[in-house]
Motif scaffolding. Structure first.
Motif, mmCIF file in Angstrom:
data_model
loop_
_atom_site.group_PDB
_atom_site.id
_atom_site.type_symbol
_atom_site.label_atom_id
_atom_site.label_comp_id
_atom_site.label_asym_id
_atom_site.label_seq_id
_atom_site.Cartn_x
_atom_site.Cartn_y
_atom_site.Cartn_z
ATOM 1 N N SER B 158 0.845 -1.197 0.000
ATOM 2 C CA SER B 158 0.000 0.000 0.000
ATOM 3 C C SER B 158 0.882 1.250 0.000
ATOM 4 N N GLY B 159 0.243 2.393 -0.268
ATOM 5 C CA GLY B 159 0.987 3.649 -0.291
ATOM 6 C C GLY B 159 1.666 3.925 1.042
ATOM 7 N N GLY B 160 0.940 3.669 2.142
ATOM 8 C CA GLY B 160 1.502 3.916 3.469
ATOM 9 C C GLY B 160 2.707 3.030 3.712
ATOM 10 N N GLN B 161 2.574 1.748 3.337
ATOM 11 C CA GLN B 161 3.690 0.815 3.525
ATOM 12 C C GLN B 161 4.895 1.267 2.706
ATOM 13 N N GLN B 162 4.608 1.715 1.483
ATOM 14 C CA GLN B 162 5.707 2.170 0.624
ATOM 15 C C GLN B 162 6.436 3.351 1.258
ATOM 16 N N GLN B 163 5.667 4.292 1.838
ATOM 17 C CA GLN B 163 6.310 5.445 2.461
ATOM 18 C C GLN B 163 7.124 5.010 3.669
ATOM 19 N N ARG B 164 6.626 4.003 4.384
ATOM 20 C CA ARG B 164 7.380 3.532 5.551
ATOM 21 C C ARG B 164 8.672 2.846 5.107
ATOM 22 N N VAL B 165 8.619 2.140 3.961
ATOM 23 C CA VAL B 165 9.855 1.552 3.418
ATOM 24 C C VAL B 165 10.830 2.671 3.075
ATOM 25 N N ALA B 166 10.284 3.763 2.496
ATOM 26 C CA ALA B 166 11.146 4.894 2.149
ATOM 27 C C ALA B 166 11.786 5.475 3.402
ATOM 28 N N CYS B 167 11.005 5.562 4.510
ATOM 29 C CA CYS B 167 11.557 6.050 5.777
ATOM 30 C C CYS B 167 12.708 5.156 6.232
ATOM 31 N N ALA B 168 12.481 3.863 6.122
ATOM 32 C CA ALA B 168 13.516 2.922 6.552
ATOM 33 C C ALA B 168 14.774 3.121 5.731
ATOM 34 N N ARG B 169 14.594 3.328 4.416
ATOM 35 C CA ARG B 169 15.772 3.514 3.576
ATOM 36 C C ARG B 169 16.529 4.790 3.977
ATOM 37 N N ALA B 170 15.724 5.845 4.271
ATOM 38 C CA ALA B 170 16.374 7.106 4.632
ATOM 39 C C ALA B 170 17.188 6.938 5.907
ATOM 40 N N LEU B 171 16.740 6.020 6.770
ATOM 41 C CA LEU B 171 17.387 5.879 8.062
ATOM 42 C C LEU B 171 18.534 4.879 8.087
ATOM 43 N N VAL B 172 18.565 3.997 7.095
ATOM 44 C CA VAL B 172 19.422 2.820 7.215
ATOM 45 C C VAL B 172 20.903 3.172 7.315
ATOM 46 N N THR B 173 21.303 4.281 6.682
ATOM 47 C CA THR B 173 22.718 4.644 6.751
ATOM 48 C C THR B 173 23.013 5.538 7.948
ATOM 49 N N ARG B 174 22.004 5.774 8.779
ATOM 50 C CA ARG B 174 22.125 6.720 9.897
ATOM 51 C C ARG B 174 22.750 8.023 9.415
ATOM 52 N N PRO B 175 22.055 8.674 8.475
ATOM 53 C CA PRO B 175 22.639 9.874 7.847
ATOM 54 C C PRO B 175 22.674 11.047 8.822
ATOM 55 N N ASP B 176 23.485 12.040 8.474
ATOM 56 C CA ASP B 176 23.553 13.246 9.293
ATOM 57 C C ASP B 176 22.222 13.967 9.287
ATOM 58 N N LEU B 177 21.508 13.832 8.136
ATOM 59 C CA LEU B 177 20.281 14.599 7.993
ATOM 60 C C LEU B 177 19.346 13.899 7.017
ATOM 61 N N ILE B 178 18.049 13.901 7.348
ATOM 62 C CA ILE B 178 17.068 13.369 6.404
ATOM 63 C C ILE B 178 16.235 14.515 5.878
ATOM 64 N N PHE B 179 16.118 14.582 4.553
ATOM 65 C CA PHE B 179 15.228 15.554 3.930
ATOM 66 C C PHE B 179 13.962 14.831 3.508
ATOM 67 N N ALA B 180 12.825 15.375 3.933
ATOM 68 C CA ALA B 180 11.556 14.752 3.552
ATOM 69 C C ALA B 180 10.668 15.829 2.950
#
Ligand SMILES: Nc1ncnc2c1ncn2[C@@H]1O[C@H](COP(=O)(O)OP(=O)(O)OP(=O)(O)O)[C@@H](O)[C@H]1O
Ligand SMILES: [Mg+2]
Lengths: 847, 255
Positions: B158-180
């Motif tokens: 679903s769209g919500g699940q897809q966005q949550r996957v995107a969140c996980a990807r943004a977080l996986v490298t423990r970046p200095d900053l996430i832009f959303a």
């Protein structure tokens, strides 16, 4: 709807250009071939009518074999006592006799002047300049037995001038002459690369062993004479077996003989042009399939706002029509340029052609347009039908382009095509009927093209696995992209499949031919040395019979056995018959008999027939065959034995004595087989070459060298075919570029996203390249499998024709596979660069 | 970088900024058609904090984000991620920066359709040829309740699940900053709440720094701080915002 279509085309210029390019290449080739052959045809026709422009009639022997007419027919010389009789016919202003035969110049360094296939002509230079086709440009015609006139082309190229001494190779021993003049042949300095040595009539009669006879009598009528009456009067005084024909007819016969030869060349080129157009068809089909897929939403929206199915269909077809038309027009223009280029190339190879205007016949335009537009439109039918099936509702659904599965219908139809093709191929190969073979291959390709989507996904998966492992994420993505739309992958690969299938067929055919040829050399020849006139790839030409005696007298030579060949009518067809001394069988040639005793039968004056012919014509030992010789007329020969096919002897064989009895004295041997008292050594080779140095046109080869020459000839032919098939491969590559380009555009967003989350440009390129390599290797694998199958079928069917060995060159196949992968990389370079350069922001913003 | 470090860093909101812009100008087009998308924006995004960017449509929010994330080049001014000045980096360095130091969540089309959820999440790590921190991945996907979905492709979610996957990807490298950029723009209110709560938690619990563009006052209220843009300028800001305070400000901006 038309406006919409045209607007769409303008908006996708690049796509249109790439699609069109595939067709442009094919049409260019078709047009170029047609323009070139038309131009050459015209040139030769003009040339021959110029040569005969001073002559009204020609008196000559009637064709020896009724079903052989025209310039190539075997004719007997006529008695020269006819000369004064013809001259005395009222209304005849001038007449002279002509004699022709083998005469080859030797250059100043002692090397025979070869022509690359064109004849080395010896002829007469008449004492009636008003009749002659030869015009001295310096000096004068020959006046005595020690003089010769040389054609301007040869004189220029080999730096001969009037007064020079030149050695000439002849049916008898070579002789040296003084050049009395340099002549032109009509208006050209030479005739399509042929060399010309002109002697006085009595000299020519002696040199060509036709004393007391001439080949033809050329006749010019007095001005104001009634030509028809003169022709009738000449005919009246001619004995049986001699005819008078108009010079126009002779000119027509000669130009049509050349034009027939050109026609073969032109047909061969056209076949390759059509192959590349066929491959181009796959590219068109694929491009339209992809764009229809990508435009699903747009087309559905059109349907919602009221476009009918017919309108949608027509809009797609119209697009194809416009592209086809544009491409064909460009192709026509480029084709003319190609013809000019090819002509220049021929000239560069020393085949000097008389000047003539470029012939751009209306037929060429029609063929170019019909073929180009036809292929494009036909290829677009299936995508257009798919477009029609798009439901209006698709506009509202986010349909992902190119994810369609495999339809049962396509599988069934594809299998049908494949089976039909296999049937046509089988019939064509057994008949044998070359056009059916072609049709069969064509249908098989279409069938395989339709079926290959079935295996596209699993095969891409397997082929891509090493890439995914080696190249990390980009490799994995490339592999997955190639698995995304099995149909797209299969259609793109299909173009390459066809190209590689043909290449593989030729590879199997060539390897088998090579092997069969060499193994038949060792099967057929027992001699240590094979001596032949060098013909530079052309048909073997004869050489002086006196070379045999010279060779036989050399130290270390045990047997020198000449092999003769000449035309005769056997049963119903005119064919070649060979002659060899029975006592030499065994020592120089290996005659493996199926029935009868070869040497004994030959010695008894019997005819030997090879197994292939015996089986085909249901011949048996003891049967008497009607044989007609040009010189001696009809007779019957008893079949004394049946031998296994032999590469050097041909299908029919008689003893040398029988042969000489039935053929003119001037007939030349074509091969000289030499058995030495000890096996061939380099020293012996040098000895022989030196001993035969007075015949510079002869090359002395050991059996091993001869085998190599045979192999090299096959390879040369293969090289030529490969080069021509390269065109089809190039078209297939354009198809790959096109598909990748379209895929890159289609995946703009995805690529933008990948770049945003950290994919480097290099990784983007790797991803696209991986996909291309998988695509092309997939096409290559299928092509090689299909092509090997076709090759095996072909070779198997030719077993009776001497293809004794079936060889599948696996090494070559692996090379092809690797090459295909590399070509895929090349095809990917542009789309890959394009993808890597995508502006991330724009990519993300693309809706 | 261990997790404690991150949390420590996040515990001092006044420490070094995760990103900064100095007099950032972005002009589109030339002549009459010139659009001043950014007109001299100077601001800092503090590390370990959740910042929302708001403003009327066309005010330059996306442009600011793109310029600060190195997706676009500003016409003038400078942008920093950590200590790195974006303008001084070539494409290769920028790519590396995006891969290792920055995470992205877009409004839509966040995922590569041919890859599974897991492959999408680990994409930045895989592209770098690095090793995935399985514990961390597990922790993130558990939080996002997509662990069972990891084998699925985007089209099966679903769209919500897809966005949550995107969140996980943004977080996986423990970046200095996430832009959303409007990460919840396409989601219903339940799904958005889930995503927003997760973003909030990742700031509080893991010390993640996040910048989020949004039109939704309720969503902005999840942030520690809201900055307001109008006509390419920074016009206002709000610490510890409530939905009502945000709406108040927006009304003033006429958004
Ligand atoms: N590629 C472009 N070319 C020209 N003008 C652009 C481009 N991208 C953005 N703009 C303009 O720059 C201004 C700022 O755009 P931006 O996308 O940053 O606004 P936004 O605040 O994100 O708006 P929204 O809330 O609608 O997403 C707008 O006036 C827009 O028209
Ligand atoms: Mg925006």
């Amino acid at each position: 709807m038309l406006r919409l279509t045209l607007k769409g085309l303008l908006a996708h210029k690049l796509r249109v250009a790439l699609t069109a390019l595939a067709i442009v290449l094919g049409v260019t080739f078709v047009t170029g071939t047609l323009v070139l052959t038309d131009t050459l045809n015209n040139t030769f026709t003009t040339l021959f009518s110029k040569i005969y422009s001073n002559v009204d009639f020609e008196v000559r022997g009637v064709a020896a074999f009724a079903d052989q007419q025209g310039a190539g027919a075997v004719r007997q010389p006529i008695s020269d006592t006819l000369l004064p009789k013809v001259a005395a016919v009222p209304g005849v202003a001038a007449s002279e006799g002509l004699v022709g035969g083998y005469a080859q110049f030797v250059d100043k360094h002692g090397k025979a002047i070869t022509t690359g296939g064109a004849p080395t002509l010896g002829t007469t230079f008449g004492d009636k300049p008003e009749l002659s086709a030869l015009h001295p440009v310096s000096g004068h015609g020959p006046t005595g037995p020690t003089e010769v006139a040389m054609d301007e082309g040869t004189a220029k190229k080999y730096h001969f001038a009037v007064g020079d001494r030149v050695k000439v190779l002849l049916p008898g021993p070579p002789e040296t002459f003084t050049i009395s003049g340099i002549v032109r042949f009509g208006s050209a300095d030479n005739l399509g690369g042929a060399t010309l040595a002109a002697f006085t009539l009595p000299t020519a009669q002696k040199l060509f062993h036709v004393e007391g006879r001439v080949d033809t009598i050329e006749v010019a009528t007095a001005s104001g004479a009634d030509k028809a009456a003169v022709e009738r009067d000449i005919a009246k005084i001619l004995p049986k077996g001699v005819e008078v024909v108009s010079a126009q007819k002779v000119a027509d016969e000669q130009s049509s003989a050349i034009n027939d030869a050109l026609g073969f060349f032109s047909t061969a080129l056209l076949v390759f042009a059509l192959i590349s157009l066929f491959v181009g068809g796959f590219t068109i089909l694929n491009t339209f399939s992809i764009t229809v897929g990508q435009r699903t939403r747009e087309l559905a929206l059109l349907r919602i706002v009221g476009a009918s199915r017919g309108q949608v269909f027509r809009s797609v077809m119209l697009e194809a029509l416009v592209i086809g038309l544009l491409a064909s027009l460009v192709g026509l223009g480029l084709g003319v340029a190609m013809a000019v280029g090819l002509e220049a190339l021929l000239k560069a190879f020393g085949i000097s052609l008389p000047e003539g205007a470029l012939i751009f016949a209306p037929r060429t335009v029609v063929v170019g347009l019909v073929v180009g537009v036809g292929v494009t439109v036909v290829s677009a039918v299936s995508p257009a039908r798919r477009a029609v099936r798009i439901a209006p509702i698709a506009a509202l659904q986010g349909v992902q382009a190119g994810t369609e599965g495999n339809s049962l219908r396509r599988t069934v139809v594809g299998a049908g095509f494949g089976l039909l093709g296999a049937a046509a191929l089988t019939i064509g190969l057994t008949a044998p009927q070359i056009s059916l073979v072609g049709l069969g291959a064509f249908l098989i390709f279409i069938g395989v093209g339709m079926l290959s989507p079935l295996v596209a996904r699993p095969m891409s998966s397997v082929l891509g696995r090493p890439l995914a492992r080696l190249r990390g994420v980009p490799g994995r993505l490339g592999r997955q992209n190639s698995m995304r739309s099995p149909r797209r992958t299969a259609q793109t690969a299909a173009a390459l499949m066809v190209g590689l299938a043909l290449v593989s067929t030729i590879a199997v055919f060539g390897a088998s031919l090579s092997k069969s040829a060499t193994s038949s050399v060792s099967d057929a020849i027992a001699a240590d040395y094979i001596v032949m006139a060098s013909s530079q790839g052309g048909p073997p030409s004869g050489f002086s019979a006196s070379a045999t005696q010279t060779a036989a007298g050399l130290p270390g030579v045990a047997v020198a056995s000449p092999i003769y060949a000449g035309q005769a009518k056997i049963a119903k067809s005119v064919t070649f018959i060979g002659g060899i001394a029975p006592k030499d069988v065994g020592s120089t040639v290996t005659l493996r008999m199926d029935q009868g005793d070869g040497p004994a039968a030959l010695a008894a004056g019997d005819l030997l027939v090879d197994t292939t012919t015996a089986t085909r014509d249901k011949l048996h030992v003891g049967q008497r065959l009607p044989v007609t010789f040009a010189e001696t007329g009809p007779t019957t020969l008893r079949i004394g034995g049946i031998f296994k096919p032999n590469i050097i002897l041909g299908s029919y064989l008689v003893s040398r004595t029988t042969f000489i009895r039935h053929f003119a004295e001037s007939t030349l041997p074509i091969v000289l087989l030499i058995k030495t008292s000890s096996p061939a050594t380099p020293a012996m080779t040098t000895e022989l070459t030196k001993g035969l140095a007075s015949y510079p046109n002869l090359t002395v080869q050991t059996r091993a060298e001869y085998e190599k020459t045979q192999e090299a000839q096959v390879n040369q032919l293969l090289g030529l075919v490969y080069a021509l098939l390269a065109l089809a491969i190039v078209v297939a590559l354009i198809g790959i570029v096109n598909t990748l380009m379209l895929s890159v555009f289609e995946r703009t967003r995805e690529i933008g996203l990948l770049r945003a989350v950290g994919m480097s440009r290099r990784q983007v390129r790797t991803m696209i390249r991986s996909e291309a390599v998988i695509l092309s290797v997939f096409g290559a694998v299928i092509g090689i499998v299909v092509g090997t199958g076709l090759g095996i079928a072909l070779v198997t069917s030719l077993k009776e024709q001497g293809f004794t060995d079936l060889v599948v060159p696996w090494g070559n196949m692996i090379v092809f596979l690797v090459l295909a992968g590399l070509l895929g990389l090349i095809a990917a370079s542009w789309p890959a660069r394009r993808a890597a350069k995508l502006n991330i922001l724009e990519a993300i913003a693309t809706e | 970088m261990t997790m404690t470090d991150t949390i420590d860093g996040g515990a001092s909101p006044t420490g070094r900024p995760a990103a900064a812009a100095v007099e950032l100008v972005k002009t589109y087009g030339t002549g009459d058609a010139t659009v001043q998308a950014l007109d001299g924006v100077t601001l800092e995004f503090a590390a370990g904090r959740f910042t929302a960017v708001m403003g009327p449509s066309g005010s330059g929010k996306s442009t600011l984000m793109h310029c600060m994330a190195g997706l676009d080049t500003p016409t003038a001014g400078r942008a920093f991620i950590g200590d790195a000045e974006i303008g001084s980096l070539d494409d290769k360095a920028l790519t590396q920066l995006r891969r290792d130091k920055v995470g992205f969540i877009f409004q839509a089309f966040n995922l590569v359709p041919t890859l599974t959820a897991r492959e999408n999440i680990t994409l930045p790590v895989d592209l770098a040829g690095g090793k995935v921190d399985e514990d961390w991945l597990r922790q993130v996907t558990d939080q996002l309740r997509i662990t069972e979905r990891l084998g699925h492709r985007p089209s099966e979610m679903s769209g919500g699940q897809q966005q949550r996957v995107a969140c996980a990807r943004a977080l996986v490298t423990r970046p200095d900053l996430i832009f959303a950029d409007e990460p919840t723009g396409n989601l219903d209110s339940n799904s958005s709440t889930e995503v927003l709560e997760f973003l909030r938690r990742s700031v509080t619990e893991f010390g993640q720094s996040i910048v989020m563009v949004t039109h939704d006052a309720r969503g902005a209220a999840f942030a520690d701080r809201v900055v307001f843009l109008a006509d390419g300028r920074l016009v206002d800001e709000l610490e510890d915002p409530t939905p009502d305070a945000i709406l108040e400000k927006m009304k003033k901006l006429g958004g």
